[in-house]
Motif scaffolding. Sequence first.
Motif, PDB file in Angstrom:
ATOM      1  N   ARG A 380       0.842  -1.213   0.000  1.00  0.00           N
ATOM      2  CA  ARG A 380       0.000   0.000   0.000  1.00  0.00           C
ATOM      3  C   ARG A 380       0.870   1.253   0.000  1.00  0.00           C
ATOM      4  O   ARG A 380       0.626   2.188  -0.752  1.00  0.00           O
ATOM      5  N   SER A 381       1.898   1.265   0.854  1.00  0.00           N
ATOM      6  CA  SER A 381       2.797   2.430   0.895  1.00  0.00           C
ATOM      7  C   SER A 381       3.521   2.614  -0.434  1.00  0.00           C
ATOM      8  O   SER A 381       3.666   3.731  -0.941  1.00  0.00           O
ATOM      9  N   LEU A 382       3.959   1.496  -0.978  1.00  0.00           N
ATOM     10  CA  LEU A 382       4.689   1.527  -2.248  1.00  0.00           C
ATOM     11  C   LEU A 382       3.809   2.138  -3.344  1.00  0.00           C
ATOM     12  O   LEU A 382       4.244   3.026  -4.100  1.00  0.00           O
ATOM     13  N   SER A 383       2.579   1.687  -3.416  1.00  0.00           N
ATOM     14  CA  SER A 383       1.672   2.165  -4.469  1.00  0.00           C
ATOM     15  C   SER A 383       1.342   3.639  -4.272  1.00  0.00           C
ATOM     16  O   SER A 383       1.222   4.395  -5.247  1.00  0.00           O
ATOM     17  N   TYR A 384       1.194   4.046  -3.017  1.00  0.00           N
ATOM     18  CA  TYR A 384       0.876   5.452  -2.758  1.00  0.00           C
ATOM     19  C   TYR A 384       2.051   6.341  -3.175  1.00  0.00           C
ATOM     20  O   TYR A 384       1.861   7.394  -3.807  1.00  0.00           O
ATOM     21  N   ALA A 385       3.250   5.902  -2.851  1.00  0.00           N
ATOM     22  CA  ALA A 385       4.424   6.688  -3.248  1.00  0.00           C
ATOM     23  C   ALA A 385       4.484   6.825  -4.773  1.00  0.00           C
ATOM     24  O   ALA A 385       4.749   7.909  -5.308  1.00  0.00           O
ATOM     25  N   ALA A 386       4.211   5.723  -5.463  1.00  0.00           N
ATOM     26  CA  ALA A 386       4.245   5.771  -6.936  1.00  0.00           C
ATOM     27  C   ALA A 386       3.135   6.665  -7.481  1.00  0.00           C
ATOM     28  O   ALA A 386       3.331   7.358  -8.491  1.00  0.00           O
ATOM     29  N   GLN A 537      -6.390   1.375  -5.645  1.00  0.00           N
ATOM     30  CA  GLN A 537      -5.573   1.938  -4.571  1.00  0.00           C
ATOM     31  C   GLN A 537      -6.375   2.927  -3.741  1.00  0.00           C
ATOM     32  O   GLN A 537      -6.221   2.998  -2.524  1.00  0.00           O
ATOM     33  N   PHE A 538      -7.244   3.675  -4.394  1.00  0.00           N
ATOM     34  CA  PHE A 538      -8.116   4.612  -3.671  1.00  0.00           C
ATOM     35  C   PHE A 538      -8.893   3.868  -2.594  1.00  0.00           C
ATOM     36  O   PHE A 538      -9.001   4.307  -1.443  1.00  0.00           O
ATOM     37  N   HIS A 539      -9.425   2.711  -2.963  1.00  0.00           N
ATOM     38  CA  HIS A 539     -10.254   1.954  -2.022  1.00  0.00           C
ATOM     39  C   HIS A 539      -9.438   1.233  -0.942  1.00  0.00           C
ATOM     40  O   HIS A 539     -10.005   0.677   0.000  1.00  0.00           O
ATOM     41  N   GLU A 540      -8.124   1.254  -1.068  1.00  0.00           N
ATOM     42  CA  GLU A 540      -7.278   0.656  -0.021  1.00  0.00           C
ATOM     43  C   GLU A 540      -7.196   1.564   1.203  1.00  0.00           C
ATOM     44  O   GLU A 540      -6.786   1.139   2.270  1.00  0.00           O
ATOM     45  N   TRP A 541      -7.512   2.844   1.015  1.00  0.00           N
ATOM     46  CA  TRP A 541      -7.285   3.831   2.067  1.00  0.00           C
ATOM     47  C   TRP A 541      -8.591   4.305   2.687  1.00  0.00           C
ATOM     48  O   TRP A 541      -9.597   4.429   1.994  1.00  0.00           O
ATOM     49  N   ALA A 542      -8.514   4.618   3.971  1.00  0.00           N
ATOM     50  CA  ALA A 542      -9.636   5.288   4.629  1.00  0.00           C
ATOM     51  C   ALA A 542      -9.316   6.776   4.787  1.00  0.00           C
ATOM     52  O   ALA A 542     -10.216   7.614   4.814  1.00  0.00           O
ATOM     53  N   ASP A 543      -8.016   7.126   4.875  1.00  0.00           N
ATOM     54  CA  ASP A 543      -7.614   8.529   5.096  1.00  0.00           C
ATOM     55  C   ASP A 543      -7.923   9.360   3.857  1.00  0.00           C
ATOM     56  O   ASP A 543      -7.599   8.948   2.727  1.00  0.00           O
ATOM     57  N   PRO A 544      -8.494  10.542   4.061  1.00  0.00           N
ATOM     58  CA  PRO A 544      -8.885  11.350   2.896  1.00  0.00           C
ATOM     59  C   PRO A 544      -7.718  11.844   2.042  1.00  0.00           C
ATOM     60  O   PRO A 544      -7.840  11.940   0.833  1.00  0.00           O
ATOM     61  N   GLU A 545      -6.574  12.140   2.681  1.00  0.00           N
ATOM     62  CA  GLU A 545      -5.500  12.751   1.887  1.00  0.00           C
ATOM     63  C   GLU A 545      -4.896  11.804   0.852  1.00  0.00           C
ATOM     64  O   GLU A 545      -4.820  12.149  -0.330  1.00  0.00           O
ATOM     65  N   PRO A 546      -4.479  10.601   1.254  1.00  0.00           N
ATOM     66  CA  PRO A 546      -3.973   9.697   0.220  1.00  0.00           C
ATOM     67  C   PRO A 546      -5.019   9.398  -0.853  1.00  0.00           C
ATOM     68  O   PRO A 546      -4.698   9.315  -2.036  1.00  0.00           O
TER      69      PRO A 546
END
Length: 589
Positions: A380-386, A537-546
């Motif tokens: 998840r972190s890897l994909s967000y960074a990319a 990837q959007f659906h992997e996160w609950a936090d609004p910013e990522p």
Amino acid sequence: MSAKFVRAGTLEELDAKGRLVVRGSHRPILVVSDQGRVYAFDNRCPHMGFPLDRGSVEDGILTCHWHHARFDLASGCTFDLWADDVPICPVEVRGGEVWVKAEFGHSEPAAWWRQRLEVGMAHNLGLTIAKAVRGQLVAGVAPLEILRQAALFGARHLEGWGAGMTILTALGNLLAILPEEEVFLALFHGAARLAADCEGAAPHRRRSALGSRPDHSTEKRWLRRWVAVRHRDAAERTVLTAIAGGTPPPALADLLLAAETDRVFADGGHSLDFINKAFECLDLIGWEHAADLLPLVIGVMAAARGADESTEWRQPEDLVALCERAATELPRLFTVGRDRGPWSKHAELAQLLLGDDPKAIITALEAAISAGAAFADLGRSLSYAAALRIARFGLANEHGDWETAHHVFTYCSAVHQGLKRIGSAPNLSADSGAARALLHGAMAIYLTRYLNVPPARLPGEADKSLKDAPSTVDEIRAALLDAFDRQHRVDEAARLVSRHLALGYAPDLIIGALAHALLREDTGFHAYQIFEAGVRQFHEWADPEPRRHILVAVARYLAAHSPTERALRQTADIADRLSRGDQLHEDAG
Ligand code: FES
């Protein structure tokens, strides 16, 4: 209820006029005579709806006078495959009068349209494919069943996995969340792009499983050996043996990822992405088709070139050696961190992955693992960074650099999905490709840091440019689609997506607008990939910013590649309107 015969006119009238048209609550029926026989048809040309009574009859052949498609009078079958067959209906001559029965169609419309999809894909006929997809949906066939038909067509007609299968699967992954009106378009795009790939391709030559049943570690060792020496037959037989032996999907993923990651970031990340998509396609259509689909990716793996053969991974820092050293250490660190979870510093790790020191990046990964981060967390972190690389992609870069950023993001997203799949496998072995895939993804992000020099500013709630921006859901959607109508509206699209989310509107609505923007274009392979990876990837996160940053990345990429000719959309519209019985030729006039 079966239709009744209705009177069309007299034989005398038919002979005098050459044709009769019967109108009523049913679709118009054309009656013609030729060489002493009488025939009745749907009066709408199956190609684009032109009235066939304006055509001509000669020598047992009816010719439409718009694009000159020709039809056999006796059967309605076309001589021109792009036009499709014209439906015929029963006709009788009773005492000098002509009677017709407005009974068209097929006793089993789902089976008919399924067969038409096969014909359309075999001949790469966009309109036939669109009509077949629409016809099946109208007949009540489930979207996933249509996807299964298309995927198995690809399995029979392709020697290797490619863009078409990837597009079909990417869109298939989204069927459940797409607005209803986009489902038809998604299936049509997937089947049409796959048919284009299949045209002229060498069909798949099937290999068979071995007669023995080696254990998993032997199969893994063998597959790595065969892929390394590019021995496709041997690699394919090894994988087929694992499938025949009932190897579960997580272990199959472990098997393929181990061999795949012996080459670094192979084929610019496409090879691993294709493996992941093949697995996802099987999730959609059923794992009983594993022996049909997985061999398609083996050829790609065997032929792929690794980035370890390129200079940038070797100098000035030898990133390959760095990854190899770290990969041997990661299994031990996972053991250390196993009982320390749950770990939740996903966004912080993503920022560290964007750093400009490869050793520090690996140290950050090691620290996260030691602190309890699981495979799925790291992915998840890897994909967000990319994704942030794309969200901050500087517009001073060359246009082609968007693809560099895209490759890294879709690779990292594929690694993430692969890590989640393998993560459920018991007794994960130390020689798993999972650790290498993770490290290669991190180094690929590192190598693309120049794309953010200077970085584009992320749109935020405090952004002054949002002051006069549209405020309602409909206004934002309209403005977004308008931005996609013009070139280079990259930051405008980003601001509108950001605004929608900042105002607290339902994310599905803006994702639906992006889907609409994507599916009305003749978009390139990468746009489908980035949209699907972004939504997942959007659906992997609950936090609004990522979440906001990821959709901003998607919107920016799509805006950079819009508009196009929109020919696919036009074909889909024609199929849609034919299905509803609309008159197309009048519009054309
Ligand atoms: S050939 Fe009849 S509408 Fe095109």
